[in-house]
Scaffold this motif. Structure first.
Motif, PDB file in Angstrom:
ATOM      1  N   VAL A  97       0.832  -1.205   0.000  1.00  0.00           N
ATOM      2  CA  VAL A  97       0.000   0.000   0.000  1.00  0.00           C
ATOM      3  C   VAL A  97       0.866   1.255   0.000  1.00  0.00           C
ATOM      4  O   VAL A  97       0.593   2.220  -0.733  1.00  0.00           O
ATOM      5  N   LEU A  98       1.906   1.256   0.799  1.00  0.00           N
ATOM      6  CA  LEU A  98       2.803   2.414   0.830  1.00  0.00           C
ATOM      7  C   LEU A  98       3.410   2.667  -0.554  1.00  0.00           C
ATOM      8  O   LEU A  98       3.482   3.811  -1.014  1.00  0.00           O
ATOM      9  N   GLN A  99       3.836   1.622  -1.187  1.00  0.00           N
ATOM     10  CA  GLN A  99       4.421   1.749  -2.525  1.00  0.00           C
ATOM     11  C   GLN A  99       3.404   2.276  -3.525  1.00  0.00           C
ATOM     12  O   GLN A  99       3.731   3.090  -4.399  1.00  0.00           O
ATOM     13  N   GLY A 133      10.371   6.110   3.043  1.00  0.00           N
ATOM     14  CA  GLY A 133      10.579   7.555   3.136  1.00  0.00           C
ATOM     15  C   GLY A 133       9.291   8.343   3.193  1.00  0.00           C
ATOM     16  O   GLY A 133       9.189   9.413   2.597  1.00  0.00           O
ATOM     17  N   MET A 134       8.311   7.851   3.973  1.00  0.00           N
ATOM     18  CA  MET A 134       6.974   8.455   3.959  1.00  0.00           C
ATOM     19  C   MET A 134       6.529   9.007   5.307  1.00  0.00           C
ATOM     20  O   MET A 134       5.343   9.224   5.516  1.00  0.00           O
ATOM     21  N   ILE A 135       7.452   9.264   6.219  1.00  0.00           N
ATOM     22  CA  ILE A 135       7.057   9.715   7.550  1.00  0.00           C
ATOM     23  C   ILE A 135       6.290  11.032   7.495  1.00  0.00           C
ATOM     24  O   ILE A 135       5.423  11.297   8.335  1.00  0.00           O
ATOM     25  N   SER A 136       6.563  11.864   6.487  1.00  0.00           N
ATOM     26  CA  SER A 136       5.872  13.147   6.370  1.00  0.00           C
ATOM     27  C   SER A 136       4.533  13.022   5.652  1.00  0.00           C
ATOM     28  O   SER A 136       3.810  14.006   5.513  1.00  0.00           O
ATOM     29  N   GLU A 137       4.195  11.819   5.217  1.00  0.00           N
ATOM     30  CA  GLU A 137       2.964  11.613   4.451  1.00  0.00           C
ATOM     31  C   GLU A 137       1.916  10.811   5.208  1.00  0.00           C
ATOM     32  O   GLU A 137       0.898  10.426   4.630  1.00  0.00           O
ATOM     33  N   ILE A 138       2.161  10.565   6.488  1.00  0.00           N
ATOM     34  CA  ILE A 138       1.228   9.721   7.246  1.00  0.00           C
ATOM     35  C   ILE A 138       0.912  10.312   8.612  1.00  0.00           C
ATOM     36  O   ILE A 138       1.633  11.167   9.132  1.00  0.00           O
ATOM     37  N   VAL A 139      -0.202   9.840   9.168  1.00  0.00           N
ATOM     38  CA  VAL A 139      -0.508  10.043  10.574  1.00  0.00           C
ATOM     39  C   VAL A 139      -0.916   8.676  11.109  1.00  0.00           C
ATOM     40  O   VAL A 139      -1.625   7.924  10.442  1.00  0.00           O
ATOM     41  N   LEU A 140      -0.423   8.327  12.294  1.00  0.00           N
ATOM     42  CA  LEU A 140      -0.803   7.078  12.943  1.00  0.00           C
ATOM     43  C   LEU A 140      -1.932   7.357  13.922  1.00  0.00           C
ATOM     44  O   LEU A 140      -1.822   8.262  14.754  1.00  0.00           O
ATOM     45  N   THR A 141      -3.007   6.580  13.830  1.00  0.00           N
ATOM     46  CA  THR A 141      -4.136   6.766  14.732  1.00  0.00           C
ATOM     47  C   THR A 141      -4.476   5.454  15.425  1.00  0.00           C
ATOM     48  O   THR A 141      -4.136   4.374  14.946  1.00  0.00           O
TER      49      THR A 141
END
Length: 259
Positions: A97-99, A133-141
């Protein structure tokens, strides 16, 4: 009406939730900016995208996710329950999914856990996020505050948000203690005053799960900062197409500097 649209488990009204088909269908909707997915761990520690704690409802298999290996779940059909045209869909890994969405959609990743059901879940999810390299593109809930605290301990820079279907009086103070910059809340518990209070305190509210035009329009009137999570991103799009409000070009949409 500048609110951001979040596709709930992909375009789950039309395609089997949390599958490649639902994700791709959501990505084809021009009004979708974000997508919400659920992540759990297999018995052999692979983060996969599935909502229920068991595979019974959304796959051809049976059993709890935590008791099954990645390869066992991979062999299950995760689409035919929604319709014959989706036969052969598989439960995707978080990696897949990330890819698929990198650079195209932002992700609200729910850490689907209860208590200590999944030791190492937060570390495994963050490991894959950093690998892409997606830490700036996600939020963990998560519904579990301890899970969010563990994620912040592993990576203080990760954005986290509590999920709740209520509005207790001390909710804002709870969010601050956890370090939340996001709140995922059942839409019936959100009003204009509370939305404004959240925003003034640096917390972005997301209302779920909103599938009818009237509720969408009502939330949008409360504040343009409220993100709207829906199984029906096409219904959200119709509000724009019917000129209830002007469409905002994608390149102008912002969520606290993340665009």
């Amino acid at each position: 009406m500048n609110n951001l649209c979040v596709a709930h488990r992909g375009f789950s009204a039309k395609a089997p939730e949390n599958t490649h088909a639902a994700i791709k269908m959501a990505m084809n909707e021009p009004f979708v900016n974000w997508m919400e997915i659920d992540v759990q761990l297999t018995r052999d520690g692979v983060p996969i995208v599935i909502h229920d704690y068991s595979v019974d409802r959304t796959t051809s298999g049976k059993g709890k996710v935590k008791d099954l290996t990645w390869q066992e779940i991979r062999r299950m059909d995760a689409g035919v329950w929604k319709g014959r045209e989706f036969q052969g869909e598989q439960v995707p890994s978080l990696d897949e999914v990330l890819q698929l969405v990198k650079g195209r959609l932002k992700l609200n990743i729910e850490l689907k856990t209860s208590g200590d059901m999944y030791p190492g879940l937060e570390e495994a999810v963050l490991d894959r996020i950093h690998a892409h390299g997606m830490i700036s593109e996600i939020v963990l809930t998560s519904f579990e505050p301890k899970s969010l605290l563990r994620a912040k301990k592993i990576d203080p820079e990760v954005q986290v948000g509590l999920i709740i279907d209520a509005h207790p009086r001390d909710l804002l103070s709870r969010l601050k203690k956890i370090g939340c910059s996001f709140l995922s809340i059942g839409y019936s518990h959100l009003d204009a005053a509370f939305a404004d209070e959240l925003i003034r305190n640096g917390i972005t509210p997301m209302a779920w799960t909103v599938d009818d035009k009237r509720s969408m329009a009502s939330l949008a009137k409360m504040s343009p900062e409220i993100m709207i999570c829906t199984n029906r991103p096409d219904t959200w799009g119709q509000l724009f197409l019917n000129k209830i409000a002007p469409r905002i070009p994608f390149w102008r949409r912002k969520w606290r500097g993340w665009f």
